[in-house]
Design an enzyme around this catalytic site. Structure first.
Site, PDB file in Angstrom:
ATOM      1  N   PHE A 124       9.817 -34.174  43.735  1.00  0.00           N
ATOM      2  CA  PHE A 124      10.050 -34.525  42.331  1.00  0.00           C
ATOM      3  C   PHE A 124       9.443 -35.914  42.093  1.00  0.00           C
ATOM      4  O   PHE A 124       9.768 -36.854  42.836  1.00  0.00           O
ATOM      5  CB  PHE A 124      11.559 -34.537  42.095  1.00  0.00           C
ATOM      6  CG  PHE A 124      11.958 -34.595  40.653  1.00  0.00           C
ATOM      7  CD1 PHE A 124      11.553 -33.621  39.756  1.00  0.00           C
ATOM      8  CD2 PHE A 124      12.751 -35.629  40.188  1.00  0.00           C
ATOM      9  CE1 PHE A 124      11.930 -33.666  38.427  1.00  0.00           C
ATOM     10  CE2 PHE A 124      13.135 -35.682  38.858  1.00  0.00           C
ATOM     11  CZ  PHE A 124      12.728 -34.708  37.973  1.00  0.00           C
ATOM     12  N   ASP A 202      16.890 -34.050  49.331  1.00  0.00           N
ATOM     13  CA  ASP A 202      17.360 -33.901  47.959  1.00  0.00           C
ATOM     14  C   ASP A 202      17.670 -32.412  47.778  1.00  0.00           C
ATOM     15  O   ASP A 202      16.768 -31.564  47.792  1.00  0.00           O
ATOM     16  CB  ASP A 202      16.272 -34.369  46.987  1.00  0.00           C
ATOM     17  CG  ASP A 202      16.713 -34.267  45.527  1.00  0.00           C
ATOM     18  OD1 ASP A 202      17.651 -33.509  45.245  1.00  0.00           O
ATOM     19  OD2 ASP A 202      16.102 -34.925  44.670  1.00  0.00           O
ATOM     20  N   TYR A 227      24.310 -30.589  38.052  1.00  0.00           N
ATOM     21  CA  TYR A 227      24.209 -29.930  36.741  1.00  0.00           C
ATOM     22  C   TYR A 227      23.291 -28.709  36.755  1.00  0.00           C
ATOM     23  O   TYR A 227      23.051 -28.106  35.717  1.00  0.00           O
ATOM     24  CB  TYR A 227      23.785 -30.915  35.640  1.00  0.00           C
ATOM     25  CG  TYR A 227      22.607 -31.811  35.969  1.00  0.00           C
ATOM     26  CD1 TYR A 227      21.307 -31.326  35.988  1.00  0.00           C
ATOM     27  CD2 TYR A 227      22.807 -33.158  36.246  1.00  0.00           C
ATOM     28  CE1 TYR A 227      20.235 -32.143  36.274  1.00  0.00           C
ATOM     29  CE2 TYR A 227      21.748 -33.996  36.544  1.00  0.00           C
ATOM     30  CZ  TYR A 227      20.461 -33.484  36.560  1.00  0.00           C
ATOM     31  OH  TYR A 227      19.410 -34.312  36.856  1.00  0.00           O
ATOM     32  N   LYS A 228      22.768 -28.359  37.942  1.00  0.00           N
ATOM     33  CA  LYS A 228      21.897 -27.170  37.995  1.00  0.00           C
ATOM     34  C   LYS A 228      22.750 -25.972  38.443  1.00  0.00           C
ATOM     35  O   LYS A 228      23.544 -25.467  37.671  1.00  0.00           O
ATOM     36  CB  LYS A 228      20.718 -27.436  38.927  1.00  0.00           C
ATOM     37  CG  LYS A 228      19.853 -28.623  38.484  1.00  0.00           C
ATOM     38  CD  LYS A 228      18.674 -28.790  39.407  1.00  0.00           C
ATOM     39  CE  LYS A 228      17.913 -30.091  39.158  1.00  0.00           C
ATOM     40  NZ  LYS A 228      17.194 -30.112  37.890  1.00  0.00           N
ATOM     41  N   ARG A 376       8.733 -21.869  34.700  1.00  0.00           N
ATOM     42  CA  ARG A 376       9.712 -21.637  35.783  1.00  0.00           C
ATOM     43  C   ARG A 376      10.803 -20.706  35.264  1.00  0.00           C
ATOM     44  O   ARG A 376      11.314 -20.869  34.148  1.00  0.00           O
ATOM     45  CB  ARG A 376      10.371 -22.953  36.206  1.00  0.00           C
ATOM     46  CG  ARG A 376       9.437 -23.989  36.739  1.00  0.00           C
ATOM     47  CD  ARG A 376      10.208 -25.176  37.301  1.00  0.00           C
ATOM     48  NE  ARG A 376      11.183 -25.720  36.364  1.00  0.00           N
ATOM     49  CZ  ARG A 376      12.020 -26.709  36.638  1.00  0.00           C
ATOM     50  NH1 ARG A 376      12.028 -27.262  37.832  1.00  0.00           N
ATOM     51  NH2 ARG A 376      12.873 -27.153  35.728  1.00  0.00           N
TER      52      ARG A 376
HETATM   53  C1  LIG Z   1      14.717 -32.511  42.721  1.00  0.00           C
HETATM   54  C2  LIG Z   1      15.273 -33.477  41.718  1.00  0.00           C
HETATM   55  N1  LIG Z   1      15.671 -34.686  42.124  1.00  0.00           N
HETATM   56  C3  LIG Z   1      16.149 -35.588  41.255  1.00  0.00           C
HETATM   57  C4  LIG Z   1      16.273 -35.295  39.913  1.00  0.00           C
HETATM   58  C5  LIG Z   1      16.710 -36.366  38.970  1.00  0.00           C
HETATM   59  O1  LIG Z   1      18.030 -36.486  38.958  1.00  0.00           O
HETATM   60  P1  LIG Z   1      18.779 -37.547  38.028  1.00  0.00           P
HETATM   61  O2  LIG Z   1      18.030 -37.639  36.747  1.00  0.00           O
HETATM   62  O3  LIG Z   1      20.118 -36.942  37.855  1.00  0.00           O
HETATM   63  O4  LIG Z   1      18.797 -38.838  38.725  1.00  0.00           O
HETATM   64  C6  LIG Z   1      15.915 -34.022  39.449  1.00  0.00           C
HETATM   65  C7  LIG Z   1      16.082 -33.674  38.034  1.00  0.00           C
HETATM   66  O5  LIG Z   1      15.847 -32.595  37.590  1.00  0.00           O
HETATM   67  C8  LIG Z   1      15.380 -33.106  40.377  1.00  0.00           C
HETATM   68  O6  LIG Z   1      14.978 -31.895  39.977  1.00  0.00           O
END
Ligand SMILES: Cc1ncc(COP(=O)(O)O)c(C=O)c1O
Length: 416
Positions: A124, A202, A227-228, A376
């Site tokens: 990400f 992650d 939240y996913k 997606r």
């Molecule tokens: C793989 C991954 N890591 C981190 C995040 C970001 O998380 P946050 O905005 O809650 O810090 C996301 C957000 O969709 C994500 O998909």
């Protein structure tokens, strides 16, 4: 009965669908973006009433002694059950970005002589930014090495070729946000252990979708969002897992909730022992409470069954796309082998954004778009049916054939 209806009628998880909120105004809506924001469990409303009306409305400040003080740990432990972690190894905190930063800096400061953080190009993008920030906070020599795995036939070899004894930390998204590629936890952890490097995972796109057993997979450190697939709601706090033997790792953002006795109001209070030392400030009590119902449902369903259905749904979607959509310019860009895939499927199309907008605005299907050319489709097993999969492919076909794609070609929404 058509094949999809038959699969739905024999699906042991089918009834969970009724335990999520579905808008009665949009009865035919197919929601395939649970890999971005999960649906709302119906039980959330009772929890909200309890926390907002009773605990906050009536109990007021007494709430701190009636469950709020250790809510990060108690909900953390529930998530820990999903991960196979031991009691006291998982806590909620802030968001994934901040949890990643705290954990990465903790590792880098405990390995000052090793300057490299290894990650890959499919991680990400914000995680890569965070890892760079962590390097900046750890020392002037620290840097992030990003291995280009975007076109690697074997991403694991490409990554591991770059691993050496300058590596302090390997940090990866277990499941890639874009393609759905899934790393083999144990393989990466074992390889890193051979050169004494730590691995920070992650789990945002994998927790609640694929089975994880931190003990048998050899995971030492992980973060993830709620939240996913955990259905915790927009902006719900994230979690950190730090294996209980990692005593030398210290939270770089110290604050009262991470100390042994926050209410001593002592600026020299030592860090708490265990995972609580990774806390910093006041927990997000209301949002933390809303995470429980989604995690409890996953525990009740059992991750083995959830995963089995995830594979069946995504496999069916891939097969139907190959069969019905490839002649219209669509191409599956997720790994074909379910062992290397999470619970979403990426579909390439040169006009992917217009296809997505036509689906959302004209066909009652919600996927999402990742620039420049991927759609997606997330298959959250607790509320997605096999009929949803079949209907989605038919509606994509319709959007192409009835000019829907052309109608949305020039639109650019704020959130893609
Ligand atoms: C793989 C991954 N890591 C981190 C995040 C970001 O998380 P946050 O905005 O809650 O810090 C996301 C957000 O969709 C994500 O998909």
């Amino acid at each position: 009965m058509n094949p999809a209806s038959h699969l739905d009628s024999t699906d042991p998880l089918a009834d969970f669908r009724n335990r999520f909120v579905h808008s009665s105004d949009e009865a035919d809506l197919i929601y395939l973006d649970g890999n971005s924001l999960g649906k709302q469990p119906t039980a959330v409303r009772q929890v909200l009433t309890q926390v907002v009306d009773h605990e906050w409305g009536e109990r007021l400040i007494r709430g701190w002694n009636e469950g709020w003080l250790d809510i990060s740990g108690s909900v953390g432990d529930l998530i820990g059950e999903l991960l196979g972690a031991q009691h006291g190894e998982v806590t909620l905190a802030e968001n994934t970005s901040v949890c990643l930063y705290k954990t990465a800096v903790a590792v880098l400061r405990s390995h000052p002589q090793r300057p490299t953080v290894l990650t890959d190009s499919e991680n990400f993008p914000s995680d890569i930014q965070i890892l760079r920030s962590a390097c900046g906070s750890a020392g002037s020599d620290h840097h992030v090495k990003v291995v280009d795995t975007s076109s690697a036939s074997d991403p694991t070899s490409a990554l591991l070729d770059a691993l050496d004894d300058s590596t302090a930390l390997v940090s990866l998204s277990h499941v890639s946000y874009k393609t759905g590629w899934r790393w083999n936890l144990k393989e990466i952890n074992d390889a890193a252990a051979k050169v004494d490097a730590q691995v920070l995972w992650d789990f945002s796109h994998s927790v609640g979708a694929v089975p994880i057993d931190v003990q048998s997979d050899g995971v030492t450190l992980a973060v993830g969002c709620t939240y996913k697939y955990l259905n915790g709601g927009p902006g719900a706090p994230a979690f950190i897992y730090v294996r209980s033997d990692q005593d030398d790792l210290a939270n770089p953002i110290t604050g009262w909730f991470g100390t042994a006795d926050p209410f001593s109001f002592d600026a020299s209070s030592p860090p708490a022992s265990g995972i609580e030392r990774f806390l910093t400030g006041t927990p997000h009590v209301v949002s933390a409470a809303l995470i429980r119902p989604g995690v409890e449902m996953l525990l009740e369903a059992g991750m083995e069954r959830v995963y089995e259905k995830s594979v069946s749904l995504s496999q069916r979607f891939i097969e139907l796309c190959d069969e019905r959509l490839s002649s219209s310019g669509f191409e599956v860009r997720s790994p074909r082998d379910p062992q290397n895939r999470g619970s979403h499927v990426a579909l390439f199309h040169p006009d992917a954004q217009a296809v997505g907008l036509a689906l959302i605005n004209e066909k009652s299907v919600i996927p999402d778009f990742r620039p420049p050319d991927l759609l997606r489709f997330g298959f959250a097993p607790l509320y997605t049916s096999f009929t949803d999969v079949d209907l989605t492919v038919s509606r994509i076909m319709e959007a192409v054939e009835d000019g829907g794609v052309d109608r949305w070609r020039n639109e650019n929404p704020l959130v893609p």
